[in-house]
Design a protein around this motif. Structure first.
Motif, PDB file in Angstrom:
ATOM      1  N   PHE A  38      30.485 -35.759 -78.238  1.00 51.06           N
ATOM      2  CA  PHE A  38      30.426 -36.733 -77.471  1.00 51.06           C
ATOM      3  C   PHE A  38      31.252 -36.280 -76.149  1.00 51.06           C
ATOM      4  CE2 PHE A  38      32.638 -40.615 -75.692  1.00 51.06           C
ATOM      5  CZ  PHE A  38      31.510 -41.144 -75.385  1.00 51.06           C
ATOM      6  N   ASN A  39      30.464 -36.534 -74.970  1.00 51.18           N
ATOM      7  CA  ASN A  39      31.139 -35.752 -73.811  1.00 51.18           C
ATOM      8  C   ASN A  39      31.437 -36.932 -72.946  1.00 51.18           C
ATOM      9  OD1 ASN A  39      28.665 -36.452 -72.775  1.00 51.18           O
ATOM     10  ND2 ASN A  39      28.391 -34.339 -71.992  1.00 51.18           N
ATOM     11  N   GLY A  40      31.533 -38.193 -73.055  1.00 48.11           N
ATOM     12  CA  GLY A  40      31.918 -39.393 -72.357  1.00 48.11           C
ATOM     13  C   GLY A  40      33.315 -39.240 -71.902  1.00 48.11           C
ATOM     14  N   SER A  41      33.512 -40.073 -70.770  1.00 49.66           N
ATOM     15  CA  SER A  41      34.967 -40.000 -70.339  1.00 49.66           C
ATOM     16  C   SER A  41      35.608 -41.173 -70.337  1.00 49.66           C
ATOM     17  CB  SER A  41      35.111 -39.249 -68.974  1.00 49.66           C
ATOM     18  OG  SER A  41      34.364 -40.191 -68.032  1.00 49.66           O
ATOM     19  N   GLY A  42      36.990 -41.605 -70.273  1.00 50.97           N
ATOM     20  CA  GLY A  42      37.464 -42.640 -69.953  1.00 50.97           C
ATOM     21  C   GLY A  42      37.079 -43.360 -68.801  1.00 50.97           C
ATOM     22  N   VAL A  43      37.088 -42.757 -67.895  1.00 50.55           N
ATOM     23  CA  VAL A  43      36.798 -43.230 -66.460  1.00 50.55           C
ATOM     24  C   VAL A  43      35.273 -43.697 -66.360  1.00 50.55           C
ATOM     25  CG1 VAL A  43      36.638 -42.362 -63.883  1.00 50.55           C
ATOM     26  CG2 VAL A  43      38.445 -41.725 -65.460  1.00 50.55           C
ATOM     27  N   GLY A  44      34.440 -43.145 -66.990  1.00 52.19           N
ATOM     28  CA  GLY A  44      33.226 -43.784 -67.263  1.00 52.19           C
ATOM     29  C   GLY A  44      33.021 -44.755 -67.935  1.00 52.19           C
ATOM     30  N   PHE A  45      33.858 -44.978 -69.056  1.00 51.35           N
ATOM     31  CA  PHE A  45      34.041 -46.257 -69.804  1.00 51.35           C
ATOM     32  C   PHE A  45      34.574 -47.177 -68.987  1.00 51.35           C
ATOM     33  CE2 PHE A  45      33.333 -44.651 -74.026  1.00 51.35           C
ATOM     34  CZ  PHE A  45      32.460 -45.430 -74.617  1.00 51.35           C
ATOM     35  N   GLY A  61      29.072 -65.377 -68.542  1.00 54.94           N
ATOM     36  CA  GLY A  61      28.911 -64.720 -69.980  1.00 54.94           C
ATOM     37  C   GLY A  61      27.435 -64.656 -70.449  1.00 54.94           C
ATOM     38  N   ILE A  62      26.529 -64.778 -69.640  1.00 57.91           N
ATOM     39  CA  ILE A  62      25.097 -64.837 -69.764  1.00 57.91           C
ATOM     40  C   ILE A  62      24.843 -63.204 -69.915  1.00 57.91           C
ATOM     41  CG2 ILE A  62      22.783 -64.995 -69.116  1.00 57.91           C
ATOM     42  CD1 ILE A  62      23.626 -67.716 -67.814  1.00 57.91           C
ATOM     43  N   TYR A  63      25.531 -62.498 -69.174  1.00 52.31           N
ATOM     44  CA  TYR A  63      25.326 -60.901 -69.112  1.00 52.31           C
ATOM     45  C   TYR A  63      25.921 -60.089 -70.112  1.00 52.31           C
ATOM     46  CZ  TYR A  63      24.868 -56.120 -67.368  1.00 52.31           C
ATOM     47  OH  TYR A  63      24.719 -54.882 -67.280  1.00 52.31           O
ATOM     48  N   LEU A  64      26.621 -60.659 -70.889  1.00 56.72           N
ATOM     49  CA  LEU A  64      27.388 -60.065 -71.857  1.00 56.72           C
ATOM     50  C   LEU A  64      26.523 -59.371 -73.160  1.00 56.72           C
ATOM     51  CD1 LEU A  64      30.196 -59.272 -72.897  1.00 56.72           C
ATOM     52  CD2 LEU A  64      30.333 -61.539 -74.305  1.00 56.72           C
ATOM     53  N   PRO A  65      25.718 -59.964 -73.494  1.00 58.67           N
ATOM     54  CA  PRO A  65      24.569 -59.246 -74.417  1.00 58.67           C
ATOM     55  C   PRO A  65      24.028 -58.017 -73.938  1.00 58.67           C
ATOM     56  CG  PRO A  65      24.083 -61.558 -74.675  1.00 58.67           C
ATOM     57  CD  PRO A  65      24.835 -61.419 -73.441  1.00 58.67           C
ATOM     58  N   TRP A  66      23.759 -58.159 -72.464  1.00 53.86           N
ATOM     59  CA  TRP A  66      23.000 -56.813 -71.890  1.00 53.86           C
ATOM     60  C   TRP A  66      24.357 -55.776 -71.649  1.00 53.86           C
ATOM     61  CZ3 TRP A  66      21.188 -61.634 -70.636  1.00 53.86           C
ATOM     62  CH2 TRP A  66      19.761 -61.801 -70.763  1.00 53.86           C
ATOM     63  N   GLY A  67      25.504 -56.428 -71.408  1.00 51.36           N
ATOM     64  CA  GLY A  67      26.411 -55.458 -71.249  1.00 51.36           C
ATOM     65  C   GLY A  67      26.966 -54.647 -72.350  1.00 51.36           C
ATOM     66  N   ILE A  68      26.739 -55.394 -73.714  1.00 49.84           N
ATOM     67  CA  ILE A  68      26.838 -54.580 -75.076  1.00 49.84           C
ATOM     68  C   ILE A  68      25.727 -53.385 -75.040  1.00 49.84           C
ATOM     69  CG2 ILE A  68      26.747 -54.763 -77.476  1.00 49.84           C
ATOM     70  CD1 ILE A  68      27.910 -57.521 -77.036  1.00 49.84           C
ATOM     71  N   VAL A  69      24.648 -53.743 -74.810  1.00 49.33           N
ATOM     72  CA  VAL A  69      23.691 -52.542 -74.824  1.00 49.33           C
ATOM     73  C   VAL A  69      23.794 -51.712 -73.673  1.00 49.33           C
ATOM     74  CG1 VAL A  69      21.196 -52.511 -74.193  1.00 49.33           C
ATOM     75  CG2 VAL A  69      21.827 -54.391 -75.436  1.00 49.33           C
ATOM     76  N   ARG A  70      24.403 -51.939 -72.621  1.00 45.69           N
ATOM     77  CA  ARG A  70      24.802 -50.873 -71.627  1.00 45.69           C
ATOM     78  C   ARG A  70      25.908 -49.993 -72.186  1.00 45.69           C
ATOM     79  NH1 ARG A  70      24.376 -51.259 -65.723  1.00 45.69           N
ATOM     80  NH2 ARG A  70      26.102 -49.756 -64.913  1.00 45.69           N
ATOM     81  N   GLN A  71      26.694 -50.504 -72.946  1.00 47.00           N
ATOM     82  CA  GLN A  71      27.663 -49.748 -73.542  1.00 47.00           C
ATOM     83  C   GLN A  71      27.257 -48.696 -74.642  1.00 47.00           C
ATOM     84  OE1 GLN A  71      30.904 -52.262 -75.098  1.00 47.00           O
ATOM     85  NE2 GLN A  71      32.159 -51.267 -73.442  1.00 47.00           N
ATOM     86  N   ILE A  72      26.272 -49.450 -75.424  1.00 48.88           N
ATOM     87  CA  ILE A  72      25.503 -48.548 -76.400  1.00 48.88           C
ATOM     88  C   ILE A  72      24.719 -47.488 -75.666  1.00 48.88           C
ATOM     89  CG2 ILE A  72      23.556 -48.453 -78.122  1.00 48.88           C
ATOM     90  CD1 ILE A  72      24.685 -51.333 -79.004  1.00 48.88           C
ATOM     91  N   LYS A  73      24.270 -47.653 -74.539  1.00 48.27           N
ATOM     92  CA  LYS A  73      23.389 -46.791 -73.764  1.00 48.27           C
ATOM     93  C   LYS A  73      24.171 -45.662 -73.344  1.00 48.27           C
ATOM     94  CE  LYS A  73      19.256 -49.129 -72.295  1.00 48.27           C
ATOM     95  NZ  LYS A  73      18.580 -49.585 -71.038  1.00 48.27           N
ATOM     96  N   TYR A  74      25.342 -46.060 -72.874  1.00 46.18           N
ATOM     97  CA  TYR A  74      26.458 -45.020 -72.280  1.00 46.18           C
ATOM     98  C   TYR A  74      26.729 -44.067 -73.448  1.00 46.18           C
ATOM     99  CZ  TYR A  74      30.725 -42.818 -70.017  1.00 46.18           C
ATOM    100  OH  TYR A  74      31.500 -42.082 -69.877  1.00 46.18           O
ATOM    101  N   VAL A  75      27.000 -44.643 -74.559  1.00 48.43           N
ATOM    102  CA  VAL A  75      27.396 -43.724 -75.725  1.00 48.43           C
ATOM    103  C   VAL A  75      26.427 -42.874 -76.215  1.00 48.43           C
ATOM    104  CG1 VAL A  75      28.284 -43.733 -78.070  1.00 48.43           C
ATOM    105  CG2 VAL A  75      29.198 -45.217 -76.469  1.00 48.43           C
TER     106      VAL A  75
END
Length: 82
Positions: A38-45, A61-75
């Protein structure tokens, strides 16, 4: 350890602690005999967290489920075979 770091920094270290946890967890996984890295960074997170928080606040709060998907895509986007 995680709770100690988060408690001492009032949650500001969340992206860096999360990144460290993903780094440790992913480097101990082997898929088809090949180790993952894994080469992600704290600044990216941090950027992801800020975008998700801002858009969730604006949309009540409507965006929150898409936000979770966005985090998974980042990882997954920063995980590769070594």
């Amino acid at each position: 350890m995680r709770l100690l770091l988060l408690g001492l920094t009032c949650g500001l270290a969340t992206p860096w602690v999360t990144c460290m946890m993903y780094n440790w967890d992913i480097k101990h996984q082997i898929v088809n005999g090949r180790r993952l890295e894994f080469n992600g960074s704290g600044v990216g997170f941090l950027g992801e967290y800020l975008i998700i928080a801002l858009l969730s606040l604006i949309t009540c709060g409507i965006y929150l489920p898409w936000g979770i998907v966005r985090q998974i895509k980042y990882v997954t986007g920063h995980t590769y075979f070594s």
